[in-house]
Design a protein around this motif. Structure first.
Motif, PDB file in Angstrom:
ATOM      1  N   SER A   8      25.355  37.395  38.643  1.00  0.00           N
ATOM      2  CA  SER A   8      23.974  37.174  39.088  1.00  0.00           C
ATOM      3  C   SER A   8      23.289  38.453  39.564  1.00  0.00           C
ATOM      4  O   SER A   8      22.072  38.482  39.710  1.00  0.00           O
ATOM      5  CB  SER A   8      23.943  36.132  40.216  1.00  0.00           C
ATOM      6  OG  SER A   8      24.699  36.572  41.326  1.00  0.00           O
ATOM      7  N   ARG A  31      27.154  31.908  42.132  1.00  0.00           N
ATOM      8  CA  ARG A  31      26.680  30.757  42.907  1.00  0.00           C
ATOM      9  C   ARG A  31      25.169  30.603  42.862  1.00  0.00           C
ATOM     10  O   ARG A  31      24.641  29.508  42.974  1.00  0.00           O
ATOM     11  CB  ARG A  31      27.141  30.893  44.366  1.00  0.00           C
ATOM     12  CG  ARG A  31      28.648  30.798  44.533  1.00  0.00           C
ATOM     13  CD  ARG A  31      29.081  31.303  45.885  1.00  0.00           C
ATOM     14  NE  ARG A  31      28.697  32.703  46.083  1.00  0.00           N
ATOM     15  CZ  ARG A  31      28.887  33.385  47.191  1.00  0.00           C
ATOM     16  NH1 ARG A  31      29.459  32.807  48.225  1.00  0.00           N
ATOM     17  NH2 ARG A  31      28.507  34.645  47.281  1.00  0.00           N
ATOM     18  N   TYR A 149      38.784  45.090  52.840  1.00  0.00           N
ATOM     19  CA  TYR A 149      38.438  45.227  51.413  1.00  0.00           C
ATOM     20  C   TYR A 149      39.605  45.861  50.651  1.00  0.00           C
ATOM     21  O   TYR A 149      39.982  45.391  49.568  1.00  0.00           O
ATOM     22  CB  TYR A 149      37.168  46.080  51.307  1.00  0.00           C
ATOM     23  CG  TYR A 149      36.606  46.194  49.918  1.00  0.00           C
ATOM     24  CD1 TYR A 149      36.127  45.070  49.253  1.00  0.00           C
ATOM     25  CD2 TYR A 149      36.548  47.423  49.275  1.00  0.00           C
ATOM     26  CE1 TYR A 149      35.602  45.175  47.979  1.00  0.00           C
ATOM     27  CE2 TYR A 149      36.016  47.531  48.010  1.00  0.00           C
ATOM     28  CZ  TYR A 149      35.550  46.416  47.358  1.00  0.00           C
ATOM     29  OH  TYR A 149      35.030  46.520  46.088  1.00  0.00           O
ATOM     30  N   THR A 184      25.062  48.777  44.658  1.00  0.00           N
ATOM     31  CA  THR A 184      24.768  47.346  44.549  1.00  0.00           C
ATOM     32  C   THR A 184      24.551  46.809  45.969  1.00  0.00           C
ATOM     33  O   THR A 184      24.646  47.553  46.936  1.00  0.00           O
ATOM     34  CB  THR A 184      25.956  46.578  43.934  1.00  0.00           C
ATOM     35  OG1 THR A 184      27.029  46.595  44.898  1.00  0.00           O
ATOM     36  CG2 THR A 184      26.428  47.197  42.635  1.00  0.00           C
TER      37      THR A 184
HETATM   38  N1  LIG Z   1      29.628  48.106  44.974  1.00  0.00           N
HETATM   39  C1  LIG Z   1      30.738  48.830  45.085  1.00  0.00           C
HETATM   40  O1  LIG Z   1      30.746  49.886  45.746  1.00  0.00           O
HETATM   41  C2  LIG Z   1      31.985  48.410  44.363  1.00  0.00           C
HETATM   42  C3  LIG Z   1      32.959  49.393  44.110  1.00  0.00           C
HETATM   43  C4  LIG Z   1      34.137  49.013  43.485  1.00  0.00           C
HETATM   44  C5  LIG Z   1      34.330  47.690  43.105  1.00  0.00           C
HETATM   45  N2  LIG Z   1      33.378  46.748  43.365  1.00  0.00           N
HETATM   46  C6  LIG Z   1      33.650  45.358  42.966  1.00  0.00           C
HETATM   47  O2  LIG Z   1      32.711  44.980  41.989  1.00  0.00           O
HETATM   48  C7  LIG Z   1      32.544  43.560  42.015  1.00  0.00           C
HETATM   49  C8  LIG Z   1      31.062  43.221  41.974  1.00  0.00           C
HETATM   50  O3  LIG Z   1      30.464  43.671  43.161  1.00  0.00           O
HETATM   51  P1  LIG Z   1      29.006  44.295  43.253  1.00  0.00           P
HETATM   52  O4  LIG Z   1      29.154  45.641  43.818  1.00  0.00           O
HETATM   53  O5  LIG Z   1      28.261  44.094  41.996  1.00  0.00           O
HETATM   54  O6  LIG Z   1      28.431  43.395  44.444  1.00  0.00           O
HETATM   55  P2  LIG Z   1      27.204  42.362  44.511  1.00  0.00           P
HETATM   56  O7  LIG Z   1      25.966  42.988  43.999  1.00  0.00           O
HETATM   57  O8  LIG Z   1      27.239  41.846  45.892  1.00  0.00           O
HETATM   58  O9  LIG Z   1      27.637  41.228  43.470  1.00  0.00           O
HETATM   59  C9  LIG Z   1      28.702  40.345  43.730  1.00  0.00           C
HETATM   60  C10 LIG Z   1      28.647  39.234  42.695  1.00  0.00           C
HETATM   61  O10 LIG Z   1      29.728  38.331  42.951  1.00  0.00           O
HETATM   62  C11 LIG Z   1      29.190  37.017  43.052  1.00  0.00           C
HETATM   63  N3  LIG Z   1      30.019  36.213  43.953  1.00  0.00           N
HETATM   64  C12 LIG Z   1      30.413  36.484  45.215  1.00  0.00           C
HETATM   65  N4  LIG Z   1      31.166  35.480  45.691  1.00  0.00           N
HETATM   66  C13 LIG Z   1      31.251  34.550  44.697  1.00  0.00           C
HETATM   67  C14 LIG Z   1      31.867  33.290  44.587  1.00  0.00           C
HETATM   68  N5  LIG Z   1      32.574  32.745  45.600  1.00  0.00           N
HETATM   69  N6  LIG Z   1      31.754  32.597  43.417  1.00  0.00           N
HETATM   70  C15 LIG Z   1      31.064  33.129  42.385  1.00  0.00           C
HETATM   71  N7  LIG Z   1      30.446  34.318  42.429  1.00  0.00           N
HETATM   72  C16 LIG Z   1      30.533  35.021  43.578  1.00  0.00           C
HETATM   73  C17 LIG Z   1      27.754  37.220  43.568  1.00  0.00           C
HETATM   74  O11 LIG Z   1      26.910  36.155  43.166  1.00  0.00           O
HETATM   75  P3  LIG Z   1      26.432  34.926  44.113  1.00  0.00           P
HETATM   76  O12 LIG Z   1      26.217  35.459  45.487  1.00  0.00           O
HETATM   77  O13 LIG Z   1      25.211  34.450  43.407  1.00  0.00           O
HETATM   78  O14 LIG Z   1      27.554  33.963  44.032  1.00  0.00           O
HETATM   79  C18 LIG Z   1      27.355  38.452  42.765  1.00  0.00           C
HETATM   80  O15 LIG Z   1      26.962  38.107  41.463  1.00  0.00           O
HETATM   81  C19 LIG Z   1      33.247  43.065  43.288  1.00  0.00           C
HETATM   82  O16 LIG Z   1      34.462  42.468  42.933  1.00  0.00           O
HETATM   83  C20 LIG Z   1      33.488  44.338  44.082  1.00  0.00           C
HETATM   84  O17 LIG Z   1      34.648  44.248  44.884  1.00  0.00           O
HETATM   85  C21 LIG Z   1      32.188  47.086  43.965  1.00  0.00           C
END
Ligand SMILES: NC(=O)c1ccc[n+]([C@@H]2O[C@H](COP(=O)([O-])OP(=O)(O)OC[C@H]3O[C@@H](n4cnc5c(N)ncnc54)[C@H](OP(=O)(O)O)[C@@H]3O)[C@@H](O)[C@H]2O)c1
Length: 284
Positions: A8, A31, A149, A184
């Motif tokens: 999303s 969600r 984390y 993000t």
């Molecule tokens: N940003 C960083 O610095 C970074 C670095 C390394 C790895 N990551 C990893 O990359 C992945 C994506 O994160 P992001 O940075 O893109 O963060 P984000 O913008 O907060 O996106 C997180 C996504 O996960 C979904 N989500 C969270 N809980 C959920 C649940 N219970 N069921 C279904 N969907 C769920 C959220 O959608 P809804 O809220 O609509 O459910 C959203 O689409 C994560 O696993 C994170 O650990 C992020």
């Protein structure tokens, strides 16, 4: 067909759009129905087919319904991207720490396990497929104030490692992606002062950088991808000894060193996200 969880916004949205740009059909899961509908429209604008399914990956029933809807619509699943997750910032002495670990495990690890367990029988039946699990640099080396984390991201690495070996000899690939800080909303709730010191001046990756790495990992059957590549120095140091790893992590708090390693080359995380609108409230 490519199934992306956490599609999303952020990295998941970028992954879905990148695959759609390559002509893939995509299933979007998260969600927030409203935000999923927006991404679905963006995918369609690229000329690709999309199905969005409102899903909480912590619910077995919701995940079963997601997989059933995906197969009913597209007949198969070629790539599963386990990307949904959350992240919290805070020290181990904080009273919220244990709860932060529990919540993050629930969304980022148990969600991944549930989705994988529902999708794997389909991949096995097809005899081929790819699974991409989103971890983090923090899944190889923890930082202060990122304990909850890092615990979960390490567990995602271990899950991916076991899964890949269990699938050896099949045509089902497993890749784990370890991006550094990315621009993000994941850490939007943390103030700059609450961030671990090296992260305060670090320039984040863009979600598109991560999305392109995911596509390359699937194409080339890569087992592990670390982004940016210079982060491998930290991991190499950590492999030699925690003393060397900690020294490199501490050195990254100095801007000139982070700059020399290409980790601080423009706007910081907070400067990058501060211009963006707050994410819309979830409609369940
Ligand atoms: N940003 C960083 O610095 C970074 C670095 C390394 C790895 N990551 C990893 O990359 C992945 C994506 O994160 P992001 O940075 O893109 O963060 P984000 O913008 O907060 O996106 C997180 C996504 O996960 C979904 N989500 C969270 N809980 C959920 C649940 N219970 N069921 C279904 N969907 C769920 C959220 O959608 P809804 O809220 O609509 O459910 C959203 O689409 C994560 O696993 C994170 O650990 C992020």
């Amino acid at each position: 067909m490519v199934l992306v969880t956490g599609a999303s916004r952020g990295i998941g949205r970028a992954i879905a759009l990148a695959f759609a740009g390559e002509g893939a059909r995509v299933v979007l899961a998260a969600r927030s129905a409203e935000r999923l509908a927006q991404v679905e429209n963006e995918v369609r604008d690229l000329g690709a087919e999309a199905l969005s399914v409102q899903t909480d990956v912590t619910s077995h029933d919701a995940v079963a319904a997601l997989v059933e809807a995906s197969v009913n619509r597209f007949g198969r699943i070629d790539v599963l991207v386990n990307n949904a997750g959350i992240g919290k910032v805070g020290g181990i002495e904080s009273s919220a720490f244990a709860d932060d670990v529990r919540q993050t495990l629930q969304a980022s690890l148990f969600g991944m396990i549930t989705v994988t367990q529902h999708v794997l029988p389909i991949l096995r039946q097809q005899g081929s497929g790819a699974i991409v699990n989103m971890s983090s640099v923090m899944g190889r080396k923890a930082f202060a104030r990122f304990g909850s984390y890092a615990i979960v991201m390490h567990s995602v690495s271990a899950f991916s490692d076991s899964l890949r070996q269990e699938l050896a000899g099949t045509d089902i690939g497993v890749s784990v992606i370890h991006p550094a800080l990315t621009a993000t909303d994941l850490l939007r709730e943390a103030t700059e002062a609450e961030m671990p010191a090296p992260f305060r001046h670090m320039t984040p990756l863009s979600p598109d950088d991560v999305a392109h790495a995911v596509i390359a990992a699937v194409r080339r059957g890569k087992r592990r991808v670390v982004l940016p590549r210079t982060a491998n120095m930290l991991l190499l140091g950590e492999a030699v000894s925690p003393r060397v790893g900690d020294t490199i992590a501490a050195a990254l708090t100095r801007r000139p060193i982070a700059k020399a390693l290409g980790m601080s080359r423009g706007k910081t995380y907070h400067e990058t996200i501060s211009n963006r609108p707050e994410p819309a409230t979830r409609s369940r």
